[in-house]
Design a protein around this motif. Structure first.
Motif, PDB file in Angstrom:
ATOM      1  N   LYS A 159       0.601  -1.205   0.049  1.00  0.00           N
ATOM      2  CA  LYS A 159      -0.022  -0.033  -0.015  1.00  0.00           C
ATOM      3  C   LYS A 159       1.031   1.158   0.024  1.00  0.00           C
ATOM      4  N   PHE A 160       0.672   2.124  -1.225  1.00  0.00           N
ATOM      5  CA  PHE A 160       1.613   3.229  -1.209  1.00  0.00           C
ATOM      6  C   PHE A 160       1.103   4.449  -0.092  1.00  0.00           C
ATOM      7  N   LEU A 161      -0.258   4.290  -0.024  1.00  0.00           N
ATOM      8  CA  LEU A 161      -1.149   5.129   0.799  1.00  0.00           C
ATOM      9  C   LEU A 161      -1.954   4.449   1.766  1.00  0.00           C
ATOM     10  N   ASN A 162      -2.090   4.709   2.943  1.00  0.00           N
ATOM     11  CA  ASN A 162      -3.149   4.211   3.909  1.00  0.00           C
ATOM     12  C   ASN A 162      -3.707   5.282   4.609  1.00  0.00           C
ATOM     13  N   PHE A 163      -4.874   5.942   4.039  1.00  0.00           N
ATOM     14  CA  PHE A 163      -5.625   7.096   4.440  1.00  0.00           C
ATOM     15  C   PHE A 163      -6.835   6.508   4.592  1.00  0.00           C
ATOM     16  N   GLU A 164      -7.189   6.721   6.377  1.00  0.00           N
ATOM     17  CA  GLU A 164      -8.511   6.297   6.826  1.00  0.00           C
ATOM     18  C   GLU A 164      -9.193   7.121   7.661  1.00  0.00           C
ATOM     19  N   GLY A 165     -10.593   6.968   8.028  1.00  0.00           N
ATOM     20  CA  GLY A 165     -11.248   7.892   8.839  1.00  0.00           C
ATOM     21  C   GLY A 165     -12.791   7.877   8.961  1.00  0.00           C
ATOM     22  N   THR A 166     -13.337   8.628   9.257  1.00  0.00           N
ATOM     23  CA  THR A 166     -14.935   8.582   9.136  1.00  0.00           C
ATOM     24  C   THR A 166     -15.587   9.842   8.364  1.00  0.00           C
ATOM     25  N   PHE A 167     -16.480   9.849   7.930  1.00  0.00           N
ATOM     26  CA  PHE A 167     -17.015  11.086   7.231  1.00  0.00           C
ATOM     27  C   PHE A 167     -18.499  11.328   7.245  1.00  0.00           C
ATOM     28  N   THR A 168     -18.974  12.613   7.036  1.00  0.00           N
ATOM     29  CA  THR A 168     -20.416  12.925   6.977  1.00  0.00           C
ATOM     30  C   THR A 168     -20.547  13.789   5.694  1.00  0.00           C
ATOM     31  N   SER A 169     -21.519  13.739   5.299  1.00  0.00           N
ATOM     32  CA  SER A 169     -21.887  14.643   3.902  1.00  0.00           C
ATOM     33  C   SER A 169     -23.598  15.145   3.954  1.00  0.00           C
ATOM     34  N   GLU A 170     -23.897  15.728   3.118  1.00  0.00           N
ATOM     35  CA  GLU A 170     -25.334  16.178   2.821  1.00  0.00           C
ATOM     36  C   GLU A 170     -26.241  14.981   3.002  1.00  0.00           C
ATOM     37  N   THR A 171     -25.756  13.829   2.308  1.00  0.00           N
ATOM     38  CA  THR A 171     -26.348  12.752   2.183  1.00  0.00           C
ATOM     39  C   THR A 171     -26.049  11.660   3.187  1.00  0.00           C
ATOM     40  N   GLU A 174     -25.123  10.172   9.114  1.00  0.00           N
ATOM     41  CA  GLU A 174     -24.404   9.500  10.304  1.00  0.00           C
ATOM     42  C   GLU A 174     -22.903   9.098   9.822  1.00  0.00           C
ATOM     43  N   ALA A 175     -21.961   9.282  10.723  1.00  0.00           N
ATOM     44  CA  ALA A 175     -20.707   8.955  10.365  1.00  0.00           C
ATOM     45  C   ALA A 175     -20.380   7.717   9.728  1.00  0.00           C
ATOM     46  N   ALA A 176     -19.641   7.684   8.738  1.00  0.00           N
ATOM     47  CA  ALA A 176     -19.698   6.390   7.917  1.00  0.00           C
ATOM     48  C   ALA A 176     -17.769   6.306   7.632  1.00  0.00           C
ATOM     49  N   ASN A 177     -17.476   5.139   7.786  1.00  0.00           N
ATOM     50  CA  ASN A 177     -16.082   4.842   7.501  1.00  0.00           C
ATOM     51  C   ASN A 177     -15.463   5.106   5.897  1.00  0.00           C
ATOM     52  N   LEU A 223      -8.013  13.939  -1.690  1.00  0.00           N
ATOM     53  CA  LEU A 223      -9.384  13.925  -2.085  1.00  0.00           C
ATOM     54  C   LEU A 223      -9.723  15.115  -2.696  1.00  0.00           C
ATOM     55  N   ASP A 224      -9.075  16.371  -2.308  1.00  0.00           N
ATOM     56  CA  ASP A 224      -9.433  17.566  -2.901  1.00  0.00           C
ATOM     57  C   ASP A 224      -8.392  18.337  -3.656  1.00  0.00           C
ATOM     58  N   GLY A 225      -7.930  17.695  -4.495  1.00  0.00           N
ATOM     59  CA  GLY A 225      -6.759  18.107  -5.278  1.00  0.00           C
ATOM     60  C   GLY A 225      -7.397  18.497  -6.735  1.00  0.00           C
ATOM     61  N   SER A 226      -6.508  18.211  -7.727  1.00  0.00           N
ATOM     62  CA  SER A 226      -7.074  18.279  -9.226  1.00  0.00           C
ATOM     63  C   SER A 226      -7.991  17.587  -9.484  1.00  0.00           C
ATOM     64  N   ASN A 227      -8.042  16.342  -8.742  1.00  0.00           N
ATOM     65  CA  ASN A 227      -9.300  15.365  -9.097  1.00  0.00           C
ATOM     66  C   ASN A 227     -10.038  15.534  -7.766  1.00  0.00           C
ATOM     67  N   LYS A 228     -11.400  15.682  -7.841  1.00  0.00           N
ATOM     68  CA  LYS A 228     -12.295  15.508  -6.688  1.00  0.00           C
ATOM     69  C   LYS A 228     -13.008  14.168  -6.314  1.00  0.00           C
ATOM     70  N   ILE A 229     -12.478  13.883  -5.128  1.00  0.00           N
ATOM     71  CA  ILE A 229     -13.034  12.356  -4.946  1.00  0.00           C
ATOM     72  C   ILE A 229     -14.285  12.790  -3.915  1.00  0.00           C
ATOM     73  N   LYS A 230     -15.425  12.228  -4.329  1.00  0.00           N
ATOM     74  CA  LYS A 230     -16.626  12.191  -3.311  1.00  0.00           C
ATOM     75  C   LYS A 230     -16.512  10.910  -2.689  1.00  0.00           C
ATOM     76  N   LEU A 231     -16.640  11.027  -1.310  1.00  0.00           N
ATOM     77  CA  LEU A 231     -16.380   9.863  -0.584  1.00  0.00           C
ATOM     78  C   LEU A 231     -18.059   9.098  -0.402  1.00  0.00           C
ATOM     79  N   SER A 232     -18.947  10.182  -0.613  1.00  0.00           N
ATOM     80  CA  SER A 232     -20.375   9.803  -0.752  1.00  0.00           C
ATOM     81  C   SER A 232     -20.720   8.821  -1.978  1.00  0.00           C
ATOM     82  N   GLU A 233     -20.046   9.077  -2.724  1.00  0.00           N
ATOM     83  CA  GLU A 233     -19.900   8.064  -4.143  1.00  0.00           C
ATOM     84  C   GLU A 233     -19.472   6.855  -3.986  1.00  0.00           C
ATOM     85  N   LYS A 234     -18.191   6.712  -3.358  1.00  0.00           N
ATOM     86  CA  LYS A 234     -17.613   5.488  -3.010  1.00  0.00           C
ATOM     87  C   LYS A 234     -16.473   5.727  -1.661  1.00  0.00           C
ATOM     88  N   ALA A 235     -16.834   5.106  -0.674  1.00  0.00           N
ATOM     89  CA  ALA A 235     -15.972   5.337   0.573  1.00  0.00           C
ATOM     90  C   ALA A 235     -14.667   4.514   0.613  1.00  0.00           C
TER      91      ALA A 235
END
Length: 268
Positions: A159-171, A174-177, A223-235
């Motif tokens: 794994k070059f990157l291991n980035f984890e946590g929880t998030f919430t969004s408009e949709t 409740e906190a999701a991993n 997640l918020d660089g040149s490419n915008k990654i939406k966790l609500s689409e795929k977490a």
């Protein structure tokens, strides 16, 4: 009457100026021997300190993150001097894991030749040449990666990157991993990247100069660089032919050198 005072004054000023310039040049030209270069990775999020599990960070799409893990591999370091000459740090010793949770955020490169270094290039992850040396060719780095949650399995790779946590969004109210694990999966999905960063102040290396290069790292860029990654689409993004390369590209944007400390320390 005024002229006869001005001319000597100008002459004296010019002598002082050129003497100072010559002195600075001599200091650089006199660099000799070798010493260590330390590189400190200061992890943050969009200008704020990274505080694992105890702070929230808001993306531009209003998703709110709580980050619990940020580990990544840096490798293949090259230092570039003021004349464009490159010093490549020994490849077999050039793989490091930066882990915020383990407070492992500084690396040390010993025996760097004396010079005035103005830029640095390094990889994010493990290149295919290294991986293809097989498990025995990894040395003790393989065990370090396993201990730091930076392996799937030997066949699946690092794994070059291991980035984890929880998030919430408009949709997602409740906190999701969320889990972002980036790596390479064969030649068809090689997410190893290299990045070159400029140093705002030259790093001076000599027998009595051992600099520390302070690298500012903005995890928000993942997640918020040149490419915008939406966790609500795929977490959970691990092996994704679209999002994985996008995150790998974003990762190259999260590094910049904040400052260089040219300390007079002998660290052979």
């Amino acid at each position: 009457m005024i002229t006869k005072y001005i001319k000597p004054l100008i002459f004296t000023t010019l002598i002082t100026f050129f003497t100072a310039c010559s002195s600075d040049d001599d200091n650089v030209n006199e660099l000799s021997g070798q010493n260590a270069v330390a590189i400190d990775f200061d992890n943050g999020v969009n200008g704020d300190d990274l505080l694992l599990a105890s702070a929230t960070y808001t993306k531009t799409n209003a998703e709110i993150l709580t980050i619990t893990r940020l580990n990544y591999i840096v490798s293949n370091f090259v230092l570039i001097d003021a004349n464009g000459n490159e010093y490549t740090y020994p490849k077999d010793e050039s793989y490091f894991i930066i882990s915020e949770e383990n407070d492992n955020t500084e690396i040390n490169l010993p025996n760097i030749p004396a010079g005035e270094y103005v830029a640095m290039r390094f990889g994010i992850g493990v290149d295919q040449d290294k991986y293809q040396q097989g498990a025995e060719g990894q040395g003790d780095f393989l065990q370090k990666a396993e201990d730091s949650f930076m392996m799937w399995s030997w066949q699946a790779g690092y794994k070059f990157l291991n980035f984890e946590g929880t998030f919430t969004s408009e949709t997602v109210t409740e906190a999701a991993n969320f889990k972002i694990h980036m790596g390479s999966h064969g030649s068809s999905l090689d997410n190893y990247k290299e990045v070159t960063v400029q140093l705002p102040t030259s790093a001076l290396v000599s027998d009595n100069l051992s600099p520390v290069i302070h690298v500012g790292v903005d995890a928000n860029k993942l997640l918020d660089g040149s490419n915008k990654i939406k966790l609500s689409e795929k977490a959970v993004v691990m092996v994704d032919e679209v999002k994985s390369p996008q995150i790998a590209e974003n990762a190259t944007e999260m590094f910049r050198v904040d400052h260089v400390h040219n300390g007079e320390q002998i660290q052979h």
